[in-house]
Scaffold this active site. Structure first.
Site, PDB file in Angstrom:
ATOM      1  CG  HIS A  88       5.888  -9.228   5.421  1.00 58.48           C
ATOM      2  ND1 HIS A  88       5.522  -9.158   6.715  1.00 58.48           N
ATOM      3  CD2 HIS A  88       6.454  -8.014   5.135  1.00 58.48           C
ATOM      4  CE1 HIS A  88       6.004  -8.190   7.288  1.00 58.48           C
ATOM      5  NE2 HIS A  88       6.443  -7.233   6.313  1.00 58.48           N
ATOM      6  CB  ILE A 134      -0.885  -0.076   1.195  1.00 54.08           C
ATOM      7  CG1 ILE A 134      -2.094   0.845   1.059  1.00 54.08           C
ATOM      8  CG2 ILE A 134      -0.302   0.270   2.586  1.00 54.08           C
ATOM      9  CD1 ILE A 134      -3.338   0.811   1.949  1.00 54.08           C
ATOM     10  CD  GLN A 163       8.083  -9.131  11.405  1.00 56.80           C
ATOM     11  OE1 GLN A 163       9.171  -9.538  11.956  1.00 56.80           O
ATOM     12  NE2 GLN A 163       7.079 -10.001  10.983  1.00 56.80           N
TER      13      GLN A 163
HETATM   14  P1  AMP Z   1       7.253  -4.581   7.366  1.00 56.31           P
HETATM   15  O1  AMP Z   1       7.480  -3.105   7.935  1.00 56.31           O
HETATM   16  O2  AMP Z   1       8.680  -5.249   6.761  1.00 56.31           O
HETATM   17  O3  AMP Z   1       6.334  -5.438   8.653  1.00 56.31           O
HETATM   18  O4  AMP Z   1       6.390  -4.426   6.080  1.00 56.31           O
HETATM   19  C1  AMP Z   1       4.908  -4.238   6.111  1.00 56.31           C
HETATM   20  C2  AMP Z   1       4.579  -3.717   5.100  1.00 56.31           C
HETATM   21  O5  AMP Z   1       3.173  -3.756   4.915  1.00 56.31           O
HETATM   22  C3  AMP Z   1       4.847  -2.212   4.972  1.00 56.31           C
HETATM   23  O6  AMP Z   1       5.476  -2.072   3.529  1.00 56.31           O
HETATM   24  C4  AMP Z   1       3.293  -1.633   4.474  1.00 56.31           C
HETATM   25  O7  AMP Z   1       3.330  -0.509   3.751  1.00 56.31           O
HETATM   26  C5  AMP Z   1       2.720  -3.029   4.088  1.00 56.31           C
HETATM   27  N1  AMP Z   1       1.093  -2.946   4.354  1.00 56.31           N
HETATM   28  C6  AMP Z   1       0.678  -2.365   5.652  1.00 56.31           C
HETATM   29  N2  AMP Z   1      -0.894  -2.260   5.440  1.00 56.31           N
HETATM   30  C7  AMP Z   1      -0.936  -2.731   4.405  1.00 56.31           C
HETATM   31  C8  AMP Z   1      -2.328  -2.983   3.460  1.00 56.31           C
HETATM   32  N3  AMP Z   1      -3.375  -2.630   3.866  1.00 56.31           N
HETATM   33  N4  AMP Z   1      -1.954  -3.334   2.446  1.00 56.31           N
HETATM   34  C9  AMP Z   1      -0.942  -3.655   1.760  1.00 56.31           C
HETATM   35  N5  AMP Z   1       0.274  -3.298   2.452  1.00 56.31           N
HETATM   36  C10 AMP Z   1       0.180  -2.980   3.678  1.00 56.31           C
END
Ligand code: AMP
Ligand code: ZN
Length: 114
Positions: free
Chosen positions: A100, A31, A94
């Site tokens: 992920h 996102i 994270q």
């Molecule tokens: P991390 O910081 O490695 O845990 O990555 C989490 C990722 O999830 C970040 O890059 C966010 O932008 C992404 N994210 C959070 N909420 C959403 C959402 N609703 N849809 C798509 N990506 C998301």
């Protein structure tokens, strides 16, 4: 885990921009993209982080890497190059505790990462 956002994406309970899915893996667009291509690849199984990985997940993790490579080919970023990132726990930043892999491409990456 029923209240996990990424589990809800994988179960199609909340809509998202799906890029790829199969029996074990699910991929969708981030996102808040940090590169022209920024896709998250997750296991359907809820695993909190790489730090929670168990021996029985070895095959699954290999599959997730294959999914990264396949999506990169489909997105047309494989030849130029891309980065796969797996932030693990607090110090790595994270923020979502469903394991992920970030697939980032479409621009030049820098090293060391921040
Ligand atoms: P991390 O910081 O490695 O845990 O990555 C989490 C990722 O999830 C970040 O890059 C966010 O932008 C992404 N994210 C959070 N909420 C959403 C959402 N609703 N849809 C798509 N990506 C998301
Ligand atoms: Zn989950």
């Amino acid at each position: 885990m029923s209240d996990c956002l990424f589990c809800k994406f994988a179960r199609h309970e909340i809509p998202t921009q799906v890029v790829y899915e199969d029996e074990h893996a699910f991929a969708f667009r981030d996102i808040n993209p940090q590169a022209p291509t920024h896709i998250l690849i997750i296991p359907r199984e809820h695993i909190e982080s790489l730090a929670a990985m168990q021996p029985e997940h070895e095959g699954l993790m290999g599959h997730l890497l294959w999914v990264c490579a396949e999506i990169a080919r489909r997105e047309g970023i494989a030849d130029e190059g891309y980065r796969v990132v797996l932030n693990t726990n607090r110090a790595a930043g994270q923020s979502v505790y469903h394991l992920h892999l970030h697939l980032l491409g479409g621009r030049t990456m820098h090293w060391p990462p921040g």
